[in-house]
Design a protein around this motif. Structure first.
Motif, PDB file in Angstrom:
ATOM      1  N   PHE A 449       0.789  -1.233   0.000  1.00  0.00           N
ATOM      2  CA  PHE A 449       0.000   0.000   0.000  1.00  0.00           C
ATOM      3  C   PHE A 449       0.824   1.287   0.000  1.00  0.00           C
ATOM      4  CE2 PHE A 449      -2.383  -3.248   2.512  1.00  0.00           C
ATOM      5  CZ  PHE A 449      -3.311  -3.561   1.531  1.00  0.00           C
ATOM      6  N   LEU A 454      -4.253   3.824   0.339  1.00  0.00           N
ATOM      7  CA  LEU A 454      -4.577   2.707   1.227  1.00  0.00           C
ATOM      8  C   LEU A 454      -3.527   2.479   2.311  1.00  0.00           C
ATOM      9  CD1 LEU A 454      -5.750   0.206  -1.554  1.00  0.00           C
ATOM     10  CD2 LEU A 454      -7.134   1.827  -0.259  1.00  0.00           C
ATOM     11  N   ARG A 459      -4.604  -0.846   8.115  1.00  0.00           N
ATOM     12  CA  ARG A 459      -4.071  -1.912   7.266  1.00  0.00           C
ATOM     13  C   ARG A 459      -2.705  -2.377   7.751  1.00  0.00           C
ATOM     14  NH1 ARG A 459      -7.095   1.019   3.534  1.00  0.00           N
ATOM     15  NH2 ARG A 459      -8.555  -0.275   2.334  1.00  0.00           N
TER      16      ARG A 459
END
Length: 645
Positions: A449, A454, A459
């Motif tokens: 990412f 993102l 994450r």
């Protein structure tokens, strides 16, 4: 890292630790919760250089440093030229006919992605797939009779070459434009398994250099009268990142020769062919338009320091990038979090009686996404003094991220960091040089990412199995130990004999080609002599250090200065700092480097027709005298230098 060395108690989860007070035992001075909290704060939103979000974050970090009661805290400002997407006209991609009439616009899906410092304008032509866009890929195409001249080339992210290198190589091959996409074979694209979305592109700069490309070799202070010059590393063709979906749409329609083995990616519904044309018989081509704009931006590097008590003019520097095009959890958050925790830890140690022998500098860099612009401008402004004062630099950028097992250090569990460090470095002899990039890669699961919208803390936590704080603390402790060694030891723990082995390996390569070299009247004897001088000087200095009295301040200062000069003298003085930003002959880029010399040497057997004897003689001579200069620097006084051949 400093268990038992001082007493501390602090508030958990605060980015600004103004309330921290000494007085109670604390097992780990580097606190998990503080690292997690700072990563969340930094990656709360996008914060590119020059944005209001970036300015706010810089002000918070400045206040954090001030609240730590450091000896000095200040801001170093520069005006640099950065490139951003146009607010008026978006970068675009079209399918056109032979007359240039638009048949179809191809939506880019991720319109905010771009290649900073791309050339602007349009490029129209056929499409050629060039794999990773490496030199060997373009060489293969040339040998197969596939021309990219005037074409728009499509290439994959990765392959061991940066975006800037890909675009430069495409430009040299005659391409008119470049499109770069993430292939599922290289970057996982299954969102259900923490992969990239197929409609997301990856941004990156394409300046083959470092710093502001419009002030190459000198700092971009506001009061500087800039001459009309620009970096030779700026591309002259437009470049644009595209998503896997867009790449699939283009490549699935290509016709032409079948790709060689190893070039096949994993794009759905794509049969790997090289192109130039499309399956449609109407002669359609691709037109790409890049409309990025150059903007002068005020950059602010934030500094804080703890002054050394004995050698305050010797600096151990820790730095981390602050800006990010996306949220930047990995790109900016982790490094900033570890930087602030190290600053807080050392500040508390000083308040509890510890004092460093040498000064510690903590730096939050601006404009890292554009090619380390903030850091480079600062270095260019103070290089004449830093080469004798900067002992070591620790880059904390992207310090924690998942990566594949192909990387040099792969840790399966965060608790194995210490044991792995022992294997990699031999107990705690973790030697560093002037520029020391230190990264740990955790788990075998990649983190795809970076440089996308993102790159969030959520994450990153998921990739690390919820261990972000633990992993960040472990890395902070390890870096802290190395900094402690460098800040405290009388003799700097720099392994100066390492480059002897590198030079020896090159000498072995020369020996393998001795017959071919002698046939051309070339002798490697000068290189062998310079290598021998460096090895003897390094071993002599190492032996002198082992037998010296470390309490002799004058002698230790002389020894440390001689070691610190080595890296400076490996910066080639025979190339222009304006034209060649990476001048280090071992770690740099360009024809002056050992890697370029070795690659040229290999042509003697692989492709003798391409061997350029005049160029090789020059490369060999410049490397030899750079190595000899480093040997002379290690030898010390001029009466200790042996130049009898």
């Amino acid at each position: 890292a400093f268990r038992g060395s001082c007493h501390y108690c602090g508030v958990e989860g605060e980015m600004v630790p103004a309330e921290d007070k000494p007085g109670t035992d604390h097992d780990n001075l580097v606190v998990d919760e503080k690292i997690e909290s700072t990563v969340r704060r930094v990656s709360r939103t996008t914060h590119p250089s020059g944005s209001s979000e970036g300015t706010t974050l810089a002000a918070e970090i400045l206040e954090t440093f001030k609240d730590l009661h450091m000896d000095h805290t200040w801001t170093d400002s520069h005006y640099a030229t950065l490139q951003f997407p146009s607010r008026i006209q978006r970068n675009s991609l079209w399918m056109v006919d032979l007359q240039g009439e638009v048949l179809e616009e191809i939506p880019l899906e991720d319109p905010d992605s771009y290649c900073a410092y791309s050339a602007t304008g349009t490029a129209t032509g056929g499409v050629v797939y060039v794999n990773y866009g490496r030199q060997q890929d373009f060489d293969w195409l040339q040998s197969a009779g596939v021309s990219v001249v005037g074409c728009v080339v499509v290439m994959r992210v990765g392959g061991g070459v940066s975006y800037a290198e890909k675009v430069l190589l495409a430009q040299k091959a005659g391409a008119g434009g470049a499109l770069i996409y993430p292939d599922p074979a290289d970057i996982p694209q299954d969102p259900r398994r923490l992969g990239l979305n197929s409609y997301t592109a990856i941004s990156e700069h394409v300046h083959l250099g470092s710093g502001d490309p419009f002030t190459p070799g000198f700092p971009s202070f506001n009061h500087t009268q800039f001459p009309p010059t620009q970096s030779s590393g700026l591309p002259v063709i437009p470049a644009q990142p595209i998503s896997a979906n867009v790449a699939s749409k283009l490549l699935s329609q290509l016709t032409g020769p079948v790709c060689p083995r190893g070039w096949q990616g994993r794009l759905p519904y794509v049969r790997c062919v090289l192109g130039r044309g499309f399956t449609s018989a109407d002669g359609r081509r691709i037109r790409m338009g890049v409309y990025n704009t150059m903007t002068p931006v005020l950059l602010n590097n934030i500094f804080s320091s703890l002054e050394g008590r004995i050698e305050p003019d010797q600096y151990i520097i820790m730095g981390a990038q602050r800006d990010a095009w996306g949220p930047g959890a990995v790109k900016a958050g982790v490094g900033t979090a570890i930087l602030l925790e190290l600053a807080r830890t050392f500040s508390n140690m000083v308040q509890n009686g510890f004092y460093p022998r040498r000064s510690l500098l903590f730096v939050s860099w601006d404009a890292g996404d554009f090619g380390n612009v903030g850091a480079t401008e600062w270095l260019e402004g103070y290089l004449s003094m830093l080469h004798l004062k900067a002992v070591a630099y620790f880059s904390l950028d992207q310090a924690v991220m998942g990566k594949t097992k192909s990387h040099s250090i792969t840790l399966l569990q965060c608790q194995t960091i210490y044991s792995q460090a022992e294997k990699e470095g031999g107990s705690w002899k973790m030697w560093v040089t002037l520029i020391f990039y230190f990264q740990f890669f955790l788990d075998s699961r990649p983190y795809p990412f970076v440089n996308t919208p993102l790159d969030t803390s959520g994450r990153l936590q998921e990739v690390l199995g919820g261990r972000l704080g633990v992993v960040g603390r472990s890395l902070g402790e390890l870096v802290g130990l190395m900094v402690l060694r460098l800040a405290h030891d009388h003799i700097l723990p720099l392994r100066i004999t390492t480059y002897s082995h590198t030079a020896l390996q090159f000498s072995a390569q020369l020996n393998k080609h001795s017959v071919e070299l002698q046939a051309r009247g070339l002798s490697p004897q000068w290189v062998f002599s310079a290598r021998g001088d460096y090895s003897r000087a390094a071993e002599t200095l190492q032996e002198a250090i082992l037998n010296s009295d470390v309490q002799d301040e004058t002698m230790t200062r002389i020894y440390n200065t001689r070691m610190m000069r080595v890296e400076y003298y490996f910066l080639s003085q025979y190339v222009s700092v304006v034209e060649t930003p990476f001048r280090h002959v071992l770690h740099g880029r360009g024809e002056h480097t050992l890697s370029a010399l070795t690659e040229h040497l290999s042509l003697l057997t692989s492709d003798p027709r391409r061997f350029n004897e005049a160029l090789f003689r020059r490369q060999l001579a410049l490397f030899t005298w750079t190595l000899q200069g480093a040997a002379n620097a290690l030898s010390g006084d001029i009466w200790n230098i042996d130049n009898v051949f």
